[in-house]
Each structure stands twice: as C-alpha cells, then as structure tokens.
Design an enzyme around this catalytic site. Structure first.
Site, mmCIF file in Angstrom:
data_model
loop_
_atom_site.group_PDB
_atom_site.id
_atom_site.type_symbol
_atom_site.label_atom_id
_atom_site.label_comp_id
_atom_site.label_asym_id
_atom_site.label_seq_id
_atom_site.Cartn_x
_atom_site.Cartn_y
_atom_site.Cartn_z
ATOM 1 N N CYS A 78 2.901 -1.312 -3.554
ATOM 2 C CA CYS A 78 2.682 -2.646 -4.108
ATOM 3 C C CYS A 78 4.023 -3.363 -4.218
ATOM 4 C CB CYS A 78 2.012 -2.527 -5.474
ATOM 5 S SG CYS A 78 1.805 -4.113 -6.326
ATOM 6 N N CYS A 81 4.857 -3.821 -8.303
ATOM 7 C CA CYS A 81 5.167 -2.707 -9.211
ATOM 8 C C CYS A 81 5.587 -1.421 -8.507
ATOM 9 C CB CYS A 81 3.973 -2.427 -10.121
ATOM 10 S SG CYS A 81 2.576 -1.633 -9.285
ATOM 11 N N CYS A 126 -4.055 -3.699 -6.986
ATOM 12 C CA CYS A 126 -3.276 -2.547 -7.412
ATOM 13 C C CYS A 126 -3.792 -2.125 -8.780
ATOM 14 C CB CYS A 126 -1.798 -2.925 -7.481
ATOM 15 S SG CYS A 126 -0.752 -1.667 -8.231
ATOM 16 N N CYS A 129 -0.760 -2.771 -11.705
ATOM 17 C CA CYS A 129 -0.347 -4.098 -12.187
ATOM 18 C C CYS A 129 -1.397 -5.185 -11.968
ATOM 19 C CB CYS A 129 0.966 -4.517 -11.524
ATOM 20 S SG CYS A 129 0.818 -4.927 -9.778
ATOM 21 N N CYS A 149 -8.126 -4.934 4.419
ATOM 22 C CA CYS A 149 -7.383 -6.021 5.059
ATOM 23 C C CYS A 149 -6.383 -6.551 4.031
ATOM 24 C CB CYS A 149 -8.376 -7.095 5.495
ATOM 25 S SG CYS A 149 -7.662 -8.368 6.531
#
Length: 170
Positions: A78, A81, A126, A129, A149
């Site tokens: 991510c 984070c 995610c 976060c 995607c």
C-alpha cells in the site's frame, strides 16, 4: 406528462437514497482501520494524486502507471501505509491498463459494494489504513478467477532482496 414526472421523481428519490446509503457506508468505514490520519498528515507521506485515489476513491488514467509494466519478483505494498497487499507471482497482464492480480495476500484487503456506475461492483481497500486500491471482478485467470484491478498510484513495489518498509501502526 404525469408519467415523466413520476419517473423523474422516482429516479430522484432513488438517487437521494443511493447517495445517503453511500454516505453512510463511507462514514461507517471511518475509524474501522488501525491507521487513521487527517488529510494534512497523509499529505506529508503521499502525493496529492495518491491521496485522491487512496482516500477519495479517484481512479487514475489507464496505462499511466509504470507498475503496469513491472515484471520483477517482489511485493506490492500500500502506498499509504506500506502493508503488503500482493506478491508479484499473482500479477498478470489483464489488458485493462491497470496493474492486475488474481490473488491478494491473506488478510490484506477489505471489500465493500460500490454503486458509483449504477451497476454494483466490489471495491477493495487496504485493511490497515482503508486506502482505496481498486475493484475486484470475476473475470480473472485460474486458479482464482479473480481480477484485482488496482490503481498504480495506490501501490509501491518492493523488489525481492530489498527490505520491506515498516507498516504504519497509527
């Protein structure tokens, strides 16, 4: 004329209901994640464009991400984070213009329904976060048949042999 008025009134009511439902879903998501920051704090870590994708659910233009062509072995994390989300061996060329994966790392993502294009889609975030990554579809390759995607702006790539960044805790 009455029929047209009825249809427009009904569509307006449905639209208002959809907006209210969408707003409630967004509010319900806030605070569900381990990492919660104010916009000002996120903008010290990520770019304005990344913030738009991750926390305002924008979508980047297709074929604009260099990660679309990333072929090395490694981990996609991510961008906000640094939580690991995908391994490179689950990446494939979907032809859509966005980095695509057929499997995520267990526990890395959370999903919710999205009605922004009227037809329901499943968006994923995610799980650490809440950063919006993209949408998952049931038209991917074996073994899962899934296509995650992903917005390239929402990811960072860490090649095998490089240390993974520390995952933000708060």
């Amino acid at each position: 004329m009455k029929r047209r008025h009825f249809l427009l009134s009904t569509l307006g009511t449905l639209g208002t209901g959809w907006f209210a439902t969408s707003l409630v879903q967004q509010v319900a998501l806030a605070g569900e994640f381990k990492v919660n920051k104010r916009k000002e704090d996120w903008l010290k870590i990520i770019s304005k464009e990344q913030y738009g994708v991750l926390f305002q659910e924008d979508t980047e233009r297709p074929w604009s991400s260099p990660l679309n062509d990333e072929k090395r072995k490694g981990t996609f994390v991510c961008a906000a984070c640094s939580q690991p989300l995908f391994k490179s061996d689950s990446k494939f060329n979907s032809g859509t213009g966005w980095p695509s994966f057929f499997q995520s790392i267990a526990g890395a993502l959370g999903t919710k329904r999205d009605f922004k294009l009227i037809l329901p889609r499943t968006e994923y975030h995610c799980s650490n976060c809440g950063g919006h990554q993209g949408h998952v579809f049931d038209d991917g390759p074996p073994p899962t048949g899934k296509r995650y995607c992903n917005n390239g702006l929402a990811l960072k790539f860490v090649a095998d042999g490089e240390a993974l960044p520390e995952v933000l805790k708060s």
